[in-house]
Design a protein around this motif. Structure first.
Motif, mmCIF file in Angstrom:
data_model
loop_
_atom_site.group_PDB
_atom_site.id
_atom_site.type_symbol
_atom_site.label_atom_id
_atom_site.label_comp_id
_atom_site.label_asym_id
_atom_site.label_seq_id
_atom_site.Cartn_x
_atom_site.Cartn_y
_atom_site.Cartn_z
ATOM 1 N N THR A 93 0.830 -1.204 0.000
ATOM 2 C CA THR A 93 0.000 0.000 0.000
ATOM 3 C C THR A 93 0.865 1.255 0.000
ATOM 4 O OG1 THR A 93 -1.395 -1.304 1.438
ATOM 5 C CG2 THR A 93 -2.065 0.958 1.058
ATOM 6 N N ARG A 98 2.308 1.760 -3.350
ATOM 7 C CA ARG A 98 1.264 2.182 -4.286
ATOM 8 C C ARG A 98 0.963 3.668 -4.132
ATOM 9 N NH1 ARG A 98 -3.208 -2.719 -4.208
ATOM 10 N NH2 ARG A 98 -2.089 -4.067 -5.647
ATOM 11 N N ARG A 154 -12.408 -12.015 -15.368
ATOM 12 C CA ARG A 154 -11.589 -10.808 -15.297
ATOM 13 C C ARG A 154 -11.362 -10.219 -16.677
ATOM 14 N NH1 ARG A 154 -7.146 -11.886 -10.706
ATOM 15 N NH2 ARG A 154 -5.657 -10.956 -12.129
ATOM 16 N N VAL A 207 -10.726 -0.350 -11.809
ATOM 17 C CA VAL A 207 -10.063 -0.816 -10.592
ATOM 18 C C VAL A 207 -11.058 -1.525 -9.681
ATOM 19 C CG1 VAL A 207 -8.913 -0.062 -8.472
ATOM 20 C CG2 VAL A 207 -8.243 0.921 -10.668
ATOM 21 N N VAL A 208 -12.227 -0.905 -9.481
ATOM 22 C CA VAL A 208 -13.218 -1.497 -8.578
ATOM 23 C C VAL A 208 -13.627 -2.894 -9.068
ATOM 24 C CG1 VAL A 208 -15.601 -1.307 -7.744
ATOM 25 C CG2 VAL A 208 -14.097 0.695 -7.719
ATOM 26 N N THR A 254 -12.044 -5.069 -11.209
ATOM 27 C CA THR A 254 -11.010 -6.105 -11.161
ATOM 28 C C THR A 254 -10.637 -6.461 -9.721
ATOM 29 O OG1 THR A 254 -9.418 -4.358 -11.602
ATOM 30 C CG2 THR A 254 -9.948 -5.812 -13.429
ATOM 31 N N GLU A 255 -10.650 -5.473 -8.830
ATOM 32 C CA GLU A 255 -10.347 -5.789 -7.433
ATOM 33 C C GLU A 255 -11.440 -6.664 -6.817
ATOM 34 O OE1 GLU A 255 -7.539 -5.143 -5.387
ATOM 35 O OE2 GLU A 255 -6.769 -4.787 -7.405
ATOM 36 N N THR A 256 -12.696 -6.386 -7.167
ATOM 37 C CA THR A 256 -13.792 -7.220 -6.667
ATOM 38 C C THR A 256 -13.602 -8.666 -7.114
ATOM 39 O OG1 THR A 256 -15.245 -5.321 -6.889
ATOM 40 C CG2 THR A 256 -16.307 -7.460 -6.580
ATOM 41 N N ARG A 285 -10.821 -10.050 -7.971
ATOM 42 C CA ARG A 285 -9.644 -10.642 -7.334
ATOM 43 C C ARG A 285 -9.982 -11.131 -5.919
ATOM 44 N NH1 ARG A 285 -4.203 -7.735 -8.336
ATOM 45 N NH2 ARG A 285 -4.633 -6.527 -6.471
ATOM 46 N N LEU A 286 -10.817 -10.354 -5.252
ATOM 47 C CA LEU A 286 -11.275 -10.760 -3.920
ATOM 48 C C LEU A 286 -12.042 -12.082 -3.999
ATOM 49 C CD1 LEU A 286 -10.937 -9.016 -1.310
ATOM 50 C CD2 LEU A 286 -13.400 -8.651 -1.442
#
Lengths: 246, 286
Positions: A3, A6, A176, A226-227, A229-231, A233-234
């Motif tokens: 983080t 980033r 994805r 981002v939202v 792909t992150e979802t 990935r989760l």
């Protein structure tokens, strides 16, 4: 720790942006601060929210349709070898054809509205999901299948207990890719059909050199990416925790 | 080379050990690959009584694994008769199969992997859970109930596979080189463990192995097989008393006698098999 790096990288990007805004002439690149102010103003007067809502409804509807068609179809194609072998050539051919090529036909058939737009999104998102689901079912571990047969499980039982769970990592990769292409196609659809949503704003502001507003829209699209792909990935780390465990 | 096995010192297994659980009569099996037919098993006749431990021993390519798959009903013979408990074999809870490569489900926990073998039995969820707990305890894996196979060592992985094969309490246990992938110490401990579990269960075991020592240490009978086509050369009564101390047993005269005999036969088989890497070589030290 990641983080921190980033955030540091984001600071670097904003600094570069600032430098660029000061050095590129004719106000083509607005400063970060000016963009931020324009962004809050657009949020406040509802322009951004309205466009975001229009784009998201197209995007999510198209993506949802792609998922509910592609996953069952991929599973059936993988489960019934003859069907899979018959259809796969056409699936690969269609996935290699640029989907933009279909837009004139879609407009002719469905017009310029919501249906045409979600069809463009659907066509883009469906292929990677379908191909990966199909590949996942085919890549199933034959040794595990023999083990399950030896235990006495029925064909259906083997499909549900071994084949489907085994293809989940493939399906998520497909989701994805499909989600990313679906977002691209949302903007494409909004540019080529009736000009609405975030894609519409891009066209309006870009063509009239209102670069601050234009930048706000571009950043909004990046944030949706981002939202999403992150979802996913989760979801992936929850469903395939066994891979990274230990 | 003598063609008859040395007579056992102790008397052979008592005749009232149990009824014939597995019977194979004149079984032939071939596979076709790329249009070429290979005879894998030729004229196999074999019977296995309840409560006996039988090893299938022989060099690579003698169809030992195929024989197990036939006995499980995973594949059907070209000709000949196979009966398990009086019927043609069918895969299911009556037969447990332990594979060389464990074949654990990577996305399921240890507990779920063991329970997996109970799915076709129609037992309720609670009862499956309870039994899985019991078998995890039996193989000493209770602490790892919620671990995934990827987190286990080889020995633990094979114990999970063993528990999965045992949990339906099968009449027949088929084991395909189950310990071949393990290191020497783990292997020895697993053999002891298997003896302990088997003595409780009393099922018939068909145990495929390359290892002469393993075959003698564990078995009541050793079926010596030859390659290309796979065939039975000889069935040998081990005749060592039970319970056995696997380590101390190795210095017993009967053990040494059997080991010398079997090694010589297998060496001859390998040296005279045209498909073997050692075909025609003189392996006597100079």
């Amino acid at each position: 720790m990641t983080t921190v790096y980033r955030v540091l990288f984001m600071v670097l990007l904003i600094a570069l942006w600032q430098i660029a805004s000061m050095n590129v002439g004719r106000n083509l690149i607005p400063s970060p601060l000016a963009t931020f102010h324009t962004g809050t103003a657009m949020l406040a007067d509802g322009r951004l929210v309205g466009a975001l809502g229009a784009s998201l409804s197209i995007y999510l509807t198209g993506l949802f349709l792609a998922i509910v068609i592609a996953i069952p179809l991929g599973i059936v194609m993988g489960g019934i070898r003859l069907l899979g072998k018959t259809l796969e050539v056409y699936v690969y051919a269609l996935s290699a054809t640029p989907r933009v090529a279909f837009i004139p036909l879609i407009i002719a058939l469905l017009g310029l509205g919501f249906e045409a737009k979600i069809t463009v999104v659907l066509l883009g998102a469906i292929m990677p999901i379908l191909i990966n689901t199909y590949a996942g079912v085919l890549a199933v571990d034959t040794q595990l299948i023999e083990m399950a047969r030896s235990v006495g499980l029925s064909r259906t039982g083997i499909f549900v207990r071994i084949v489907l769970p085994g293809s989940v990592p493939f399906i998520i990769v497909g989701l994805r890719l499909g989600a990313t292409i679906g977002l691209i196609n949302t903007v494409v659809a909004e540019l080529y059909t009736a000009v609405t949503g975030l894609g519409g704003l891009l066209a309006i502001y870009g063509n009239s050199f209102r670069m601050e507003e234009y930048f706000v829209v571009v950043l909004t699209l990046a944030m949706i990416g981002v939202v999403v792909t992150e979802t996913l990935r989760l979801l992936e780390s929850r469903l395939s925790g066994w891979k990274t465990a230990g | 080379m003598s063609s008859a096995a040395p007579a056992p010192v102790a008397s052979a297994a008592p005749p009232d050990r149990g009824r014939q659980r597995i019977v194979l009569e004149n079984v032939f099996k071939s596979f076709e690959r790329a249009g070429q037919k290979t005879q894998v098993l030729a004229d196999i006749s074999l019977s296995a009584d309840d409560g006996t431990f039988i090893s299938l021993l022989g060099p690579s390519g003698c169809g030992k694994t195929t024989l197990l798959r036939l006995a499980d009903g995973l594949i059907a013979p070209d000709s000949g008769r196979i009966a398990v408990s009086g019927h043609p074999p069918r895969p299911g809870p009556e037969t447990g199969f332990v594979f060389q490569s464990f074949r654990l489900i990577p996305w399921a926990t240890v507990s779920a992997n063991i329970e997996f073998a109970l799915l076709p039995t129609g037992l309720g969820r609670a009862e499956r859970r309870e039994r899985a707990r019991r078998y995890m305890d039996l193989v000493g894996l209770t602490r790892f109930a919620d671990s995934y196979p990827g987190e286990l060592s080889g020995g633990m992985g094979q114990r999970v596979a063993l528990a999965r094969a045992l949990i339906p309490e099968p009449k027949i246990l088929l084991m395909d080189e189950p310990f071949a992938a393990l290191d020497a110490q783990t292997r020895e401990l697993m053999q002891t463990e298997l003896m302990r579990l088997w003595s409780r269960l009393g099922s018939v075991v068909l145990f495929v192995t390359h290892s002469v020592d393993e075959a003698i240490a564990l078995s009541d009978k050793i079926v010596l097989m030859g390659p290309r086509p796979g065939r039975i050369l000889e069935v040998i009564d081990v005749g060592l008393p039970r319970p056995r101390q696997l380590f101390e047993m190795r210095s017993e005269p009967r053990f040494i006698e059997l080991r010398d005999y079997l090694w010589n036969r297998i060496r001859t088989l390998v040296l005279t098999d045209p498909a073997s890497d050692f075909y025609g070589r003189d392996l006597e030290p100079e």
